[in-house]
Design an enzyme around this catalytic site. Structure first.
Site, mmCIF file in Angstrom:
data_model
loop_
_atom_site.group_PDB
_atom_site.id
_atom_site.type_symbol
_atom_site.label_atom_id
_atom_site.label_comp_id
_atom_site.label_asym_id
_atom_site.label_seq_id
_atom_site.Cartn_x
_atom_site.Cartn_y
_atom_site.Cartn_z
ATOM 1 N N THR A 258 48.604 37.733 -68.509
ATOM 2 C CA THR A 258 47.622 37.514 -67.448
ATOM 3 C C THR A 258 46.328 38.273 -67.671
ATOM 4 O O THR A 258 45.235 37.707 -67.572
ATOM 5 C CB THR A 258 48.231 37.911 -66.090
ATOM 6 N N ASN B 212 48.906 43.286 -70.830
ATOM 7 C CA ASN B 212 48.935 43.743 -69.434
ATOM 8 C C ASN B 212 49.081 45.266 -69.356
ATOM 9 O O ASN B 212 48.571 45.899 -68.430
ATOM 10 C CB ASN B 212 50.093 43.097 -68.682
ATOM 11 N N LYS C 104 46.290 38.956 -57.401
ATOM 12 C CA LYS C 104 46.522 40.113 -58.265
ATOM 13 C C LYS C 104 45.207 40.845 -58.516
ATOM 14 O O LYS C 104 44.150 40.211 -58.658
ATOM 15 C CB LYS C 104 47.077 39.676 -59.628
ATOM 16 N N ARG D 197 44.317 42.200 -61.341
ATOM 17 C CA ARG D 197 43.787 41.835 -62.649
ATOM 18 C C ARG D 197 43.163 40.442 -62.659
ATOM 19 O O ARG D 197 42.319 40.149 -63.506
ATOM 20 C CB ARG D 197 44.856 41.952 -63.731
ATOM 21 N N ASP E 159 52.387 31.800 -61.253
ATOM 22 C CA ASP E 159 52.959 32.780 -62.176
ATOM 23 C C ASP E 159 54.087 33.562 -61.525
ATOM 24 O O ASP E 159 55.171 33.724 -62.106
ATOM 25 C CB ASP E 159 51.861 33.737 -62.637
ATOM 26 N N ASP F 246 44.985 31.234 -67.261
ATOM 27 C CA ASP F 246 45.009 32.406 -68.141
ATOM 28 C C ASP F 246 46.036 32.274 -69.254
ATOM 29 O O ASP F 246 45.944 32.950 -70.278
ATOM 30 C CB ASP F 246 45.276 33.676 -67.336
ATOM 31 N N HIS F 247 47.011 31.412 -69.075
ATOM 32 C CA HIS F 247 48.053 31.142 -70.076
ATOM 33 C C HIS F 247 48.963 30.064 -69.518
ATOM 34 O O HIS F 247 48.862 29.693 -68.339
ATOM 35 C CB HIS F 247 48.862 32.402 -70.411
#
Length: 546
Positions: A71, A92, A153, A155, A284, A328-329
């Site tokens: 992430t 991370n 989150k 981040r 996620d 992000d993925h």
């Protein structure tokens, strides 16, 4: 590290007839929303994702080009235009070799949290980011521009907001949306944009609203029990763990906060271009706990789509809005369900592998201590720093990489020195053609990466599943984790499908060009031609893009 970047100049005035810079740019990042999920549910969307797909420029084959797909690194690429090896966000978390302490990707020990708590990750901030982002470029070029970001989150929000945002907010259970405070900053001042919303949300959440809806439609047929480890996962709705952060409510609250910022801060209402970053974390959180092919993720995606519909309706009030959506993925389902559905290669890495490696290293190098620390696909040669000189650390790393290649399920392993010596593939516009080593190297930092990084065979998972904990994950260099959708949208345009691969590092220079500001000259990404959504790209070297 990016070259020093001292404030972009406004681009030259556009020839008559070219599209004006957008009043508002909205960047939406959906956590763990790979192209596989996007395409699987594409026909079922009826809300915001439906509008984006039907009316936007759709790149179904976007890529997070790097190999260690998590992430924090993934978010760091979206608005900086560079890969994680240059953003400084290699993972991370990483381990400080000098102290042996685990460091969170956005740790900022001098800061504190506005809600007064410790948070999930302690005090945070953008300090570890080594690259400027689009929000920073925008503020430097146009001080009247406003930059906000919101996420489930920390981040997700901080990576999109950058270092000079007007507001950076994320969800904190029991409080509402919080933020970080630099030394000397006051909580009341930094929380003012969300203080009224927080009061409303605390009242609403105190009433313990239902987090899940009854199963129906396509989601109902996905319910089933699965044996994972020593437990049984009852894959149904409501799930076994009832919490806001692993329910569709997390993204619904994030969208509500985004709409609040949009309206109360009057974003997009002045002549300067504003930026709103929205990172949706629910997919996620839910996929880790329950996998990506069950009724839980099905309901999550459909409710997220509805929430994005509400955001799109609010954005209809603001002419001249440009939206970009990506992820992000990607991710993979848990191994047990994959195997049952025709993927016999799916599995989990032998949990005894690290013990064997440690024992072999102790014997081979005549050590009286365990020298290895593992974190997912990362292995650090740690021990006592005084007893592992740098030359020996490198020798042990080389031996461990060779041993890992003989482990079942491991396709390759690289030492830090191997990866740092790899020719750079940062500027390659063919993310689907990079070698395994090139992918992993784009995630590698000389200071923050592990001594050995290994990759498992496709379908393999590097951790044991635990019902009640994580059962599925991501983080591999394979396309199911790297391939993500990229969609650009502005009102009044016909939809268009573009099939050839592009990269998330291309987003920032594309937005800079659309906004009429110059991006740093040394980006990894390039401007994508979005005509008629945005002004044509400047020629290479002319001030926009690389």
């Amino acid at each position: 590290m990016l070259a020093a970047y001292g404030g972009p100049a406004l681009a030259q005035s556009q020839p008559e007839g070219e599209r004006s810079p957008p009043r508002l740019i909205v960047t939406v990042v959906i956590d763990q929303f790979g192209s596989d999920l996007f395409n699987q549910y594409r026909s079922a969307f009826t809300g915001g994702l439906r509008r984006l797909v039907d009316e936007g420029v759709v790149y179904a084959n976007g890529y997070q080009t790097h190999g260690m797909t998590e992430t924090c690194p993934g978010h760091s690429t979206v608005l900086t235009g560079v890969h994680p090896n240059r953003t400084g966000i290699a993972a991370n978390d990483w381990i400080d070799r000098a102290t042996g302490e685990e460091i969170y990707c956005l740790a900022a020990p001098a800061n504190r949290l506005a809600d007064g708590g410790e948070g999930e990750n302690g005090p945070v901030g953008p300090d570890n980011l080594r690259a400027s982002g689009f929000g920073d470029w925008l503020k430097a070029a146009s001080p009247d521009s406003r930059v906000f970001a919101v996420s489930g989150k920390d981040r997700g929000a901080i990576n999109l907001a950058g270092s000079h945002a007007d507001g950076t907010f994320w969800w904190a259970d029991g409080f509402g949306f919080t933020t970080y405070l630099r030394p000397g900053e006051e909580a009341g001042d930094r929380l003012r944009p969300v203080s009224a919303l927080n009061a409303t949300l605390r009242t609403r959440m105190a009433a313990r609203p239902s987090l899940w809806e009854p199963l129906s439609g396509r989601c109902a047929g996905l319910a089933e029990d699965w044996a994972i480890g020593d437990g049984i996962l009852h894959s149904t709705v409501p799930p076994q763990r009832l919490a806001v952060d692993t329910s569709p409510v997390l993204d619904e609250l994030t969208v509500e906060a985004a709409i609040t910022l949009l309206r109360e801060q009057e974003l997009g209402r002045d002549s300067a271009t504003d930026l709103l970053g929205v990172s949706l974390s629910g997919t996620d959180r839910i996929a880790h706990r329950y996998g990506s092919q069950g009724p839980e993720i099905c309901q999550q995606l459909l409710r997220m789509d509805s929430a994005l519909g509400r955001l799109m309706a609010a954005l209809d009030e603001i002419p001249g809005t440009l939206i970009v959506l990506t992820a992000d993925h990607g991710g993979s389902d848990f191994a047990e369900r994959l195997e049952a559905r025709g993927y016999p290669e799916a599995g989990r890495m032998d949990p005894g592998a690290m013990g064997r490696l440690d024992a072999a290293v102790r014997e081979r190098f005549d050590l009286d201590f365990d020298a290895l620390r593992a974190d997912g696909s990362n292995i650090y040669v740690m021990g006592d720093a005084a007893r592992v000189p740098d030359s020996l650390r490198r020798e042990i790393a080389t031996a461990v990489a060779a041993m890992l290649r003989d482990e079942a399920g491991v396709i390759d392993a690289f030492t830090l020195d191997d990866l740092l010596a790899a020719p750079s593939a940062a500027r390659s516009i063919h993310p689907d053609m990079l070698s395994l080593r090139e992918r992993v190297a784009l995630s590698t930092s000389a200071v923050r990466s592990a001594d050995v990084i290994f990759a498992l065979e496709p379908g393999m998972t590097p951790f044991s599943g635990s019902v009640g904990g994580y059962v599925a994950g991501h983080g591999t260099p394979w396309d199911y984790d790297r391939r993500v959708p990229m969609v650009f949208w502005t009102a009044g345009q016909a939809g268009q499908e573009r099939t050839l691969p592009v990269r998330t590092v291309d987003i920032a220079p594309t937005l800079a060009n659309a906004a009429g500001i110059a991006a740093p000259a040394d980006l990894d990404g390039r401007c994508l031609g979005l005509a008629p959504l945005a002004r044509p790209c400047e020629p290479a070297g002319a001030g926009a893009g690389r």
